[in-house]
Structures are given as C-alpha cells and as structure tokens.
Write an enzyme that holds these catalytic residues in place. Structure first.
Site, short mmCIF file in Angstrom:
data_model
loop_
_atom_site.label_atom_id
_atom_site.label_comp_id
_atom_site.label_asym_id
_atom_site.label_seq_id
_atom_site.Cartn_x
_atom_site.Cartn_y
_atom_site.Cartn_z
N TYR A 59 107.02 85.13 20.45
CA TYR A 59 106.94 85.94 21.21
C TYR A 59 105.35 87.02 21.05
O TYR A 59 104.77 87.04 22.11
CB TYR A 59 107.89 87.04 22.16
CG TYR A 59 108.81 85.62 22.92
CD1 TYR A 59 109.93 85.44 23.13
CD2 TYR A 59 107.63 85.34 24.12
CE1 TYR A 59 110.51 83.94 23.62
CE2 TYR A 59 108.83 84.08 25.02
CZ TYR A 59 109.67 83.34 24.72
OH TYR A 59 110.26 82.36 25.67
N ASN B 254 103.80 80.92 34.96
CA ASN B 254 103.28 81.75 33.94
C ASN B 254 103.47 83.17 33.64
O ASN B 254 103.77 84.11 34.28
CB ASN B 254 101.96 81.96 34.28
CG ASN B 254 100.08 80.20 34.72
OD1 ASN B 254 101.33 79.42 34.04
ND2 ASN B 254 100.10 80.18 34.57
N ASP C 269 101.46 85.02 31.10
CA ASP C 269 100.55 85.17 30.26
C ASP C 269 100.21 87.01 31.09
O ASP C 269 98.94 87.23 30.73
CB ASP C 269 99.47 84.03 30.25
CG ASP C 269 98.56 84.01 31.47
OD1 ASP C 269 98.72 82.47 31.17
OD2 ASP C 269 99.04 84.48 32.17
N HIS D 88 108.23 83.05 36.25
CA HIS D 88 109.22 83.03 34.87
C HIS D 88 109.19 84.28 33.61
O HIS D 88 109.82 84.31 32.59
CB HIS D 88 108.78 81.72 34.15
CG HIS D 88 109.15 80.16 34.80
ND1 HIS D 88 108.50 79.19 33.99
CD2 HIS D 88 110.09 80.08 35.69
CE1 HIS D 88 108.94 78.18 34.71
NE2 HIS D 88 109.91 78.67 35.48
N CYS E 125 117.00 95.28 27.83
CA CYS E 125 117.94 95.18 26.56
C CYS E 125 118.87 93.93 27.11
O CYS E 125 119.12 92.70 28.56
CB CYS E 125 118.95 96.69 27.35
SG CYS E 125 120.08 96.03 25.49
N CYS F 263 118.12 98.29 21.39
CA CYS F 263 117.66 99.16 22.95
C CYS F 263 118.17 100.57 22.48
O CYS F 263 119.33 101.11 21.81
CB CYS F 263 118.78 98.78 23.33
SG CYS F 263 119.70 99.38 25.33
N CYS G 98 121.76 101.97 24.61
CA CYS G 98 123.40 100.93 23.79
C CYS G 98 123.38 100.16 22.15
O CYS G 98 124.16 99.72 22.16
CB CYS G 98 123.21 99.82 24.69
SG CYS G 98 122.65 97.87 24.51
N SER H 148 103.04 70.88 35.75
CA SER H 148 102.60 69.11 34.97
C SER H 148 104.10 68.63 36.57
O SER H 148 104.44 67.93 36.47
CB SER H 148 103.55 69.14 34.10
OG SER H 148 104.51 69.91 33.89
N SER I 241 91.65 73.31 37.15
CA SER I 241 91.85 74.36 38.57
C SER I 241 90.11 75.45 38.77
O SER I 241 90.04 76.34 39.73
CB SER I 241 92.91 74.95 38.43
OG SER I 241 92.85 75.82 37.13
N1 APR Z 1 92.84 72.85 36.00
C1 APR Z 1 94.32 71.95 35.74
N2 APR Z 1 95.58 71.58 35.37
C2 APR Z 1 95.33 71.65 33.87
C3 APR Z 1 93.85 72.24 33.28
C4 APR Z 1 93.06 72.64 34.25
N3 APR Z 1 91.87 73.10 33.28
N4 APR Z 1 94.38 72.26 32.23
C5 APR Z 1 96.13 71.38 32.17
N5 APR Z 1 96.42 71.38 33.58
C6 APR Z 1 97.23 70.55 33.84
C7 APR Z 1 98.11 69.74 33.12
O1 APR Z 1 97.55 68.44 33.65
C8 APR Z 1 99.86 70.04 33.38
O2 APR Z 1 100.18 69.11 34.11
O3 APR Z 1 98.41 71.60 33.79
C9 APR Z 1 99.71 71.39 34.12
C10 APR Z 1 100.65 72.18 33.00
O4 APR Z 1 101.50 71.47 32.70
P1 APR Z 1 102.86 71.97 31.51
O5 APR Z 1 102.19 72.76 30.33
O6 APR Z 1 104.18 71.50 31.88
O7 APR Z 1 103.13 73.39 32.64
P2 APR Z 1 103.89 74.42 33.24
O8 APR Z 1 103.89 73.04 34.39
O9 APR Z 1 102.94 75.45 34.05
O10 APR Z 1 105.28 74.45 32.91
C11 APR Z 1 105.84 74.75 33.77
O11 APR Z 1 107.94 74.69 32.40
O12 APR Z 1 107.53 74.91 29.50
C12 APR Z 1 108.14 74.97 30.92
O13 APR Z 1 108.70 77.37 31.86
C13 APR Z 1 107.98 76.72 30.81
O14 APR Z 1 106.71 78.32 32.60
C14 APR Z 1 106.94 76.68 31.88
C15 APR Z 1 107.50 75.67 32.35
#
Ligand code: APR
Length: 245
Positions: free
Chosen positions: A61, A97, A99, A114, A122, A144, A147, A192, A234
């Site tokens: 992390y 996300n 980030d 998430h 803690c 912590c 504690c 995804s 996007s």
């Molecule tokens: N614009 C749009 N979509 C995009 C782009 C972009 N520039 N680049 C990648 N993608 C798409 C990919 O095709 C993919 O389907 O974004 C998606 C990202 O999917 P993941 O990597 O599975 O991320 P996410 O859906 O946020 O994962 C969900 O899974 O791993 C856990 O907790 C983690 O929050 C995460 C959760």
C-alpha cells in the site's frame, strides 16, 4: 452516439472503476493480471494476507500511495465534477477506486465503496480512520497510539464487507431518484463488472425503471445488462457525452 441529457428532471448515479483512473496512469486490477511481485493481489489485499505478513501489506500500500500521489485527475474525472456541479444533490458518485483522484478533481458527492489509500485505521480498537499519506519504509508496521495494536490501510479487502453506511447512501439516493417523478439514470464507467455489490447496481436501477449506460474500454462481465453501451476510453467519452440542459 446517443446523448445523455442532464437537466432539472435528471437524477444521475455514477459508478466508476479502475478504468477511469487508467488514463491517469494508474494500472487497473485486471490489467495488472491480478499480480503484484508475482503474488496474487488477493494474497496481499486481504485480512489473511495482513495477519500473515503485515509488513508486506504495508509495503504494497505504501507503493500504491506513492504511485497515486504522483498522478493527476484526467478529463474523465473532470467531466464528473462538471456533472455534479450541474445536478447538485440529484447526483451521486459511487467509486470502487481507492486512489482519491475523484476528490482531488473536485468531486464532493462521492461514496468510496472500497475505502481510500490515503486513510489508515486501527485493526483492533474503534479509533476512526484518519488521513495518512505516509509512505512507510520497507518492514515498517505502524501501531495504534491508542491501543498499541497494528494500524491497517482503510481499504475494503477481499472477503470483507463494505461499510453498511455506504451501501445505505447509494440505496437512499436510488430510492429518491426512482420516486422523484424525474428521470433516473445510472452510468458505469471503467469497471469490469467483476465485483459485487457494485456490479449489481445496474440490476437494481433497471428494476426501479432507471436508464442504464456503460462506458468501458472492453466488454464488461455485466455489459448486456446496460441499455446504452459505449466501448471507448472514459477520458475521451465522458467530456462530450452529456448535454447539460
Ligand atoms: N476507459 C474506460 N474503461 C477502461 C479504460 C479506459 N481508459 N481502461 C481500462 N478500462 C476498463 C477495462 O476494460 C476493465 O473492464 O476498466 C475496467 C477495469 O476493470 P478492473 O481492472 O476489474 O477494475 P474494477 O472494475 O474497478 O475492479 C473492481 O475489484 O480488484 C477489486 O477492489 C478491487 O475495486 C476493485 C474491484
């Protein structure tokens, strides 16, 4: 391309995933082929992983904190800020996300489903999460000061439940949108559709009579449940997709 009308009759729920941050240079989960240092991410981002090797988890992390601090929001993030400013409390952004880029771009009505990379809490006592951008040195495991137990990243790990308050906020918004007499719209971007409950929101919206949009670079696992599907970046689609009326 169909256009998305955002006017005084529109209630808009947005869900974002790693794809929205990809154009800022943040690797997606499935894009990383789910590995970090040849370990499955699940092994590190999990309660078991933390119990087994907390120093390794903090190194994972801390590296992600350093990487996320070095990137900037992209036009996709900025478009969502403009939509929020236009719609006010008829807008809600649920993000998977961690980030912090949505908040850095200026989004305020955000549910970080998430967790957030830049928050620590803690692992034992009820001390609330606090802002923490520290990049801990390899081997360090912060404790912590209330504690003495181990501090952990404020992230929802694999196998953990989301904060019920976050789920409630999304459900309350959806209920208000569905019963407002206005037009309820749900747009998912850069995800995804692999992880629930986020991937199931589209079904709830359709049940409530809402319209559904997906903006994703590849077909998502739940693509066929969206009425409007745009397969593209996007950061390129969102800035021109919506007509603010
Ligand atoms: N614009 C749009 N979509 C995009 C782009 C972009 N520039 N680049 C990648 N993608 C798409 C990919 O095709 C993919 O389907 O974004 C998606 C990202 O999917 P993941 O990597 O599975 O991320 P996410 O859906 O946020 O994962 C969900 O899974 O791993 C856990 O907790 C983690 O929050 C995460 C959760």
């Amino acid at each position: 391309m169909d256009s998305l009308i955002l006017d005084s009759n529109t209630w808009l729920l947005v869900l974002t995933g790693a794809g929205v941050s990809a154009e800022s240079g943040v690797p997606t989960f499935r894009g990383m082929s789910g590995l970090w240092e040849d370990q499955p991410v699940e092994a590190v981002a999990s309660p078991e992983g933390f119990r087994k090797d907390p120093a390794l988890v903090w190194r994972f992390y801390s590296e992600r904190r350093k990487a996320a601090a070095a990137v900037h929001p992209n036009p996709g993030h900025e478009a969502l800020v403009a939509w929020e400013r236009h719609l006010g409390d008829r807008f809600l952004l649920a993000t998977q996300n961690v980030d912090g880029l949505h908040t850095r771009a200026g989004s305020q009505r955000v549910v970080e489903m998430h967790g957030n990379l830049f928050k620590t809490r803690c692992s034992r006592c009820g001390r609330p999460p606090f802002e923490d951008a520290t990049v801990y040195p390899a081997g360090a495991v912060p404790e912590c000061d209330a504690c003495g137990k181990l501090l952990r990243p404020h992230i929802v790990w694999f196998g953990e439940y989301l904060d019920p308050a976050d789920i409630q906020r999304i459900e309350d918004f959806s209920l208000r949108a569905a019963t407002s007499g206005g037009r309820f719209v749900f747009l998912a971007a850069g995800t995804s559709g692999a992880v629930y409950p986020a991937a199931g929101i589209v079904d709830q919206v359709r049940k409530a009579g809402g319209k559904t949009w997906l903006v994703n670079l590849d077909p998502a696992e739940n693509s066929n449940r969206f009425e409007h599907r745009i397969v593209d970046k996007s950061g390129e689609v969102l800035p021109t997709l919506a007509k603010l009326a």
